[in-house]
Motif scaffolding. Structure first.
Motif, PDB file in Angstrom:
ATOM      1  N   GLN A 145       0.799  -1.220   0.000  1.00  0.00           N
ATOM      2  CA  GLN A 145       0.000   0.000   0.000  1.00  0.00           C
ATOM      3  C   GLN A 145       0.841   1.284   0.000  1.00  0.00           C
ATOM      4  N   VAL A 146       2.142   1.156  -0.132  1.00  0.00           N
ATOM      5  CA  VAL A 146       3.004   2.340  -0.156  1.00  0.00           C
ATOM      6  C   VAL A 146       2.691   3.188  -1.387  1.00  0.00           C
ATOM      7  N   GLN A 147       2.432   4.478  -1.154  1.00  0.00           N
ATOM      8  CA  GLN A 147       2.102   5.409  -2.235  1.00  0.00           C
ATOM      9  C   GLN A 147       3.215   6.407  -2.523  1.00  0.00           C
ATOM     10  N   LEU A 148       4.127   6.588  -1.577  1.00  0.00           N
ATOM     11  CA  LEU A 148       5.197   7.566  -1.741  1.00  0.00           C
ATOM     12  C   LEU A 148       6.467   7.023  -1.096  1.00  0.00           C
ATOM     13  N   VAL A 149       7.566   7.025  -1.858  1.00  0.00           N
ATOM     14  CA  VAL A 149       8.867   6.611  -1.347  1.00  0.00           C
ATOM     15  C   VAL A 149       9.752   7.845  -1.255  1.00  0.00           C
TER      16      VAL A 149
END
Length: 224
Positions: A145-149
């Motif tokens: 569910q990671v949307q921004l790194v």
């Protein structure tokens, strides 16, 4: 030139266990099984001056990933990631409180090396090379569910920054100047350490242009 004030919050400091996070009830079984193994890792124990103490924060539901370098001595002693002046600046960039920052369901913190590598002539040594190949891919796969790194520093850039096969990773300054290239999924950042204060003074556009956009994106993601 705008200024960006580092805010110091008064919330109770999280315990290392709370900061590191687990998938918890209803979470990913993969992450539940993986985190205890990572925390027990001793792959490079013989090369660590203070011994192994993996410091990370992850959850199957994490929405923002901070890809950093390696914990410093203070973080090694507390067991809490970014529990230092660098963390104060980073939280100010994101526009989040300590409570939000240390909620693993919101923010994952995976340095390239999970243990304090020691200090050299000009600062902390590079992350140990054994760590990322052993643990990074399975941990990233367990956080769908990671949307921004957020990519902090040269070692994280070398791993995360997309580039042609065989191509070299850009310098931190070049990557940050090209921050729009992979936005809004990925953002390169200088390391928030006080050691970089000279860089911040020389690059006022970062505070004026990048930080407000980053804060808006973080607020959008955390509001979902």
């Amino acid at each position: 030139m705008s200024t960006h004030t580092v805010r110091r919050h008064t919330e109770q400091r999280p315990s290392p266990e709370r900061a590191q996070g687990t998938a918890g009830p209803g979470g990913s079984a993969e992450m539940d099984a993986l985190l205890p193994r990572v925390r027990a890792c001793t792959l490079c124990a013989g090369s660590l001056p203070l011994g192994p103490r993996p410091v990370l924060q992850a959850h199957a539901e994490s929405r923002i990933l901070i890809a950093g370098q390696a914990p410093g001595r203070k973080v090694h002693l507390s067991g809490v990631p970014f529990d230092d002046a660098s963390g104060d600046r980073l939280r100010a960039w994101l526009g989040v409180s300590r409570e939000q920052f240390y909620d693993a369901r919101r923010v994952a913190i995976l340095p390239m090396g999970f243990c304090y590598p020691g200090t050299g002539a000009t600062g902390d040594l590079p992350p140990r090379p054994e760590c990322a190949p052993a643990w990074r891919a399975p941990l990233l796969a367990a956080m769908p569910q990671v949307q921004l790194v957020l990519v902090l520093g040269q070692y994280a850039l070398a791993w995360h920054w997309p580039r042609p096969e065989g191509g070299a990773a850009p310098s931190v300054t070049d990557a940050v100047m090209a921050w729009r290239r992979h936005w809004p999924q990925m953002l390169p950042l200088p390391h928030p350490s006080p050691r970089n204060n000279r860089w911040f003074k020389q690059q006022p556009w970062f505070d004026e242009q990048v930080v407000p956009v980053l804060q808006a994106r973080v607020a959008e993601i955390l509001a979902d």
